[in-house]
Design a protein around this motif. Structure first.
Motif, PDB file in Angstrom:
ATOM      1  N   SER A 149       0.933  17.078   7.217  1.00  0.00           N
ATOM      2  CA  SER A 149       0.594  16.204   8.230  1.00  0.00           C
ATOM      3  C   SER A 149       1.725  15.267   7.835  1.00  0.00           C
ATOM      4  O   SER A 149       1.597  14.133   8.560  1.00  0.00           O
ATOM      5  N   ARG A 150       2.756  15.254   6.772  1.00  0.00           N
ATOM      6  CA  ARG A 150       3.735  14.364   6.620  1.00  0.00           C
ATOM      7  C   ARG A 150       4.849  15.251   6.207  1.00  0.00           C
ATOM      8  O   ARG A 150       4.933  16.104   5.729  1.00  0.00           O
ATOM      9  N   ARG A 151       5.984  14.647   6.371  1.00  0.00           N
ATOM     10  CA  ARG A 151       7.364  15.229   5.937  1.00  0.00           C
ATOM     11  C   ARG A 151       7.532  15.108   4.302  1.00  0.00           C
ATOM     12  O   ARG A 151       8.087  16.036   3.654  1.00  0.00           O
ATOM     13  N   PHE A 152       7.131  13.783   3.902  1.00  0.00           N
ATOM     14  CA  PHE A 152       7.283  13.817   2.468  1.00  0.00           C
ATOM     15  C   PHE A 152       6.070  13.351   1.814  1.00  0.00           C
ATOM     16  O   PHE A 152       5.003  13.098   2.493  1.00  0.00           O
ATOM     17  N   MET A 153       6.082  13.231   0.481  1.00  0.00           N
ATOM     18  CA  MET A 153       4.704  12.773  -0.213  1.00  0.00           C
ATOM     19  C   MET A 153       4.055  11.642   0.191  1.00  0.00           C
ATOM     20  O   MET A 153       2.891  11.440   0.219  1.00  0.00           O
TER      21      MET A 153
ATOM     22  N   GLN B  43       0.836  -1.348   0.120  1.00  0.00           N
ATOM     23  CA  GLN B  43      -0.164   0.100   0.029  1.00  0.00           C
ATOM     24  C   GLN B  43       0.800   1.378  -0.006  1.00  0.00           C
ATOM     25  O   GLN B  43       0.485   2.315  -0.701  1.00  0.00           O
ATOM     26  N   ALA B  44       1.886   1.441   0.601  1.00  0.00           N
ATOM     27  CA  ALA B  44       2.707   2.490   0.681  1.00  0.00           C
ATOM     28  C   ALA B  44       3.346   2.508  -0.660  1.00  0.00           C
ATOM     29  O   ALA B  44       3.692   3.664  -1.171  1.00  0.00           O
ATOM     30  N   ARG B  45       3.921   1.439  -1.414  1.00  0.00           N
ATOM     31  CA  ARG B  45       4.285   1.579  -2.729  1.00  0.00           C
ATOM     32  C   ARG B  45       3.293   2.152  -3.691  1.00  0.00           C
ATOM     33  O   ARG B  45       3.839   3.213  -4.702  1.00  0.00           O
ATOM     34  N   PHE B  46       2.015   1.681  -3.554  1.00  0.00           N
ATOM     35  CA  PHE B  46       1.043   2.295  -4.463  1.00  0.00           C
ATOM     36  C   PHE B  46       0.672   3.723  -4.081  1.00  0.00           C
ATOM     37  O   PHE B  46       0.136   4.445  -5.021  1.00  0.00           O
ATOM     38  N   ASP B  47       0.770   4.198  -3.122  1.00  0.00           N
ATOM     39  CA  ASP B  47       0.752   5.617  -2.400  1.00  0.00           C
ATOM     40  C   ASP B  47       1.687   6.277  -3.133  1.00  0.00           C
ATOM     41  O   ASP B  47       1.252   7.348  -3.789  1.00  0.00           O
TER      42      ASP B  47
ATOM     43  N   GLU C 199       3.150   5.556  -5.915  1.00  0.00           N
ATOM     44  CA  GLU C 199       2.839   5.272  -7.455  1.00  0.00           C
ATOM     45  C   GLU C 199       1.898   6.372  -7.849  1.00  0.00           C
ATOM     46  O   GLU C 199       2.222   6.902  -8.841  1.00  0.00           O
ATOM     47  N   ARG C 200       0.737   6.481  -7.099  1.00  0.00           N
ATOM     48  CA  ARG C 200      -0.154   7.327  -7.190  1.00  0.00           C
ATOM     49  C   ARG C 200       0.290   8.842  -7.503  1.00  0.00           C
ATOM     50  O   ARG C 200      -0.015   9.469  -8.452  1.00  0.00           O
ATOM     51  N   TRP C 201       1.394   9.349  -6.677  1.00  0.00           N
ATOM     52  CA  TRP C 201       1.650  10.622  -6.845  1.00  0.00           C
ATOM     53  C   TRP C 201       2.672  10.854  -7.939  1.00  0.00           C
ATOM     54  O   TRP C 201       2.624  11.854  -8.656  1.00  0.00           O
ATOM     55  N   MET C 202       3.435   9.720  -8.526  1.00  0.00           N
ATOM     56  CA  MET C 202       4.133   9.889  -9.512  1.00  0.00           C
ATOM     57  C   MET C 202       3.363   9.898 -10.605  1.00  0.00           C
ATOM     58  O   MET C 202       3.439  10.814 -11.701  1.00  0.00           O
ATOM     59  N   ASP C 203       2.197   9.348 -10.733  1.00  0.00           N
ATOM     60  CA  ASP C 203       1.343   9.174 -11.985  1.00  0.00           C
ATOM     61  C   ASP C 203       0.478  10.454 -12.045  1.00  0.00           C
ATOM     62  O   ASP C 203       0.469  11.024 -13.038  1.00  0.00           O
ATOM     63  N   TRP C 204       0.104  11.120 -10.791  1.00  0.00           N
ATOM     64  CA  TRP C 204      -0.500  12.536 -10.728  1.00  0.00           C
ATOM     65  C   TRP C 204       0.455  13.595 -11.285  1.00  0.00           C
ATOM     66  O   TRP C 204      -0.382  14.507 -12.027  1.00  0.00           O
ATOM     67  N   GLN C 205       1.766  13.246 -10.876  1.00  0.00           N
ATOM     68  CA  GLN C 205       2.583  14.389 -11.646  1.00  0.00           C
ATOM     69  C   GLN C 205       2.586  14.398 -13.118  1.00  0.00           C
ATOM     70  O   GLN C 205       2.464  15.514 -13.535  1.00  0.00           O
ATOM     71  N   GLN C 206       2.400  13.277 -13.836  1.00  0.00           N
ATOM     72  CA  GLN C 206       2.630  13.172 -15.260  1.00  0.00           C
ATOM     73  C   GLN C 206       1.015  13.490 -15.751  1.00  0.00           C
ATOM     74  O   GLN C 206       1.216  14.076 -16.905  1.00  0.00           O
ATOM     75  N   THR C 207       0.186  13.101 -15.053  1.00  0.00           N
ATOM     76  CA  THR C 207      -1.200  13.220 -16.020  1.00  0.00           C
ATOM     77  C   THR C 207      -1.823  14.603 -15.668  1.00  0.00           C
ATOM     78  O   THR C 207      -2.793  15.149 -16.195  1.00  0.00           O
ATOM     79  N   THR C 208      -1.570  15.087 -14.366  1.00  0.00           N
ATOM     80  CA  THR C 208      -2.103  16.394 -13.833  1.00  0.00           C
ATOM     81  C   THR C 208      -1.509  17.634 -13.536  1.00  0.00           C
ATOM     82  O   THR C 208      -1.556  18.653 -14.160  1.00  0.00           O
ATOM     83  N   LEU C 209      -0.413  17.511 -12.634  1.00  0.00           N
ATOM     84  CA  LEU C 209       0.488  18.828 -12.602  1.00  0.00           C
ATOM     85  C   LEU C 209       1.179  19.304 -13.767  1.00  0.00           C
ATOM     86  O   LEU C 209       0.977  20.292 -13.939  1.00  0.00           O
TER      87      LEU C 209
END
Length: 207
Positions: A149-153, A89-93, A95-105
């Protein structure tokens, strides 16, 4: 073994891979390619990457393209560095932000970069620039809330999730714009940029 990274450092996608390699303390060679450097449309290069784009990774006999995939691969190949979360689950969390960077940000902010850095002032499209800024601002607010609420993504330690977004913020905050505060995002970015591995990736002038 020395790996080879093909691509000009002016490319945000090449910077992602270089930053990753430096975080992992890898020995690598970077070869300028793309844009004014050419190479990417030669038959030899297209055999390795038929998209004629950068970056391209050569790791021994193995070749890989797509910047975020290369980041994932390198982090997974060197799990002892802790950038590739071992728990599912931590890995896919991450992964989600990496994909979001490419598809949205990235799509939101790209036009502002094109207009302000790669377009002569007299040819700029003010409407396109304004639309890009308007699309990006709520995404930065979203990142700021995430990092409250967290130090990193992806939690309390640096992971592969931070790499593409840090490169994106390097580009966005390098634009000659009036930037909102976003204190949590700024704190996160400053902590990453202070890493020795960020040299040559997060301090490169935009071009």
């Amino acid at each position: 073994m020395t790996c080879r990274i093909w691509g000009r450092i002016s490319s945000i996608n090449v910077r992602k891979v270089v930053f990753t390699a430096q975080l992992l303390d890898l020995t690598f060679e970077r070869v300028d390619a793309g844009a004014a450097f050419g190479i990417v449309r030669t038959p030899q290069y297209q055999q390795r990457n038929p998209n004629s784009l950068v970056p391209l990774l050569e790791d021994g006999d193995f070749t890989l393209w797509e910047s975020n995939v290369i980041v994932r691969y390198l982090c997974a190949r060197h799990p002892e560095r802790g950038l590739y979360p071992p728990e599912l689950q931590a890995r896919f969390d991450a992964e989600r932000w990496m994909d979001w960077q490419q598809t949205t940000l990235n799509p939101a902010g790209r036009e502002a970069f094109i207009q302000l850095i790669r377009t002569p002032a007299e040819q700029r499209n003010a409407q396109a620039l304004a639309a890009s800024v308007a699309a990006t601002q709520p995404l930065l607010a979203m990142l700021d809330a995430r990092l409250a609420s967290r130090r990193f993504m992806a939690g309390d330690t640096l992971t592969m999730a931070d790499i593409p977004i840090a490169c994106e913020m390097h580009r966005w905050w390098g634009l000659p714009l009036e930037h909102a505060q976003h204190p949590n995002l700024r704190r996160w970015y400053d902590s990453i940029r202070s890493l020795p591995a960020a040299s040559g990736a997060l301090d490169v002038p935009l071009s």
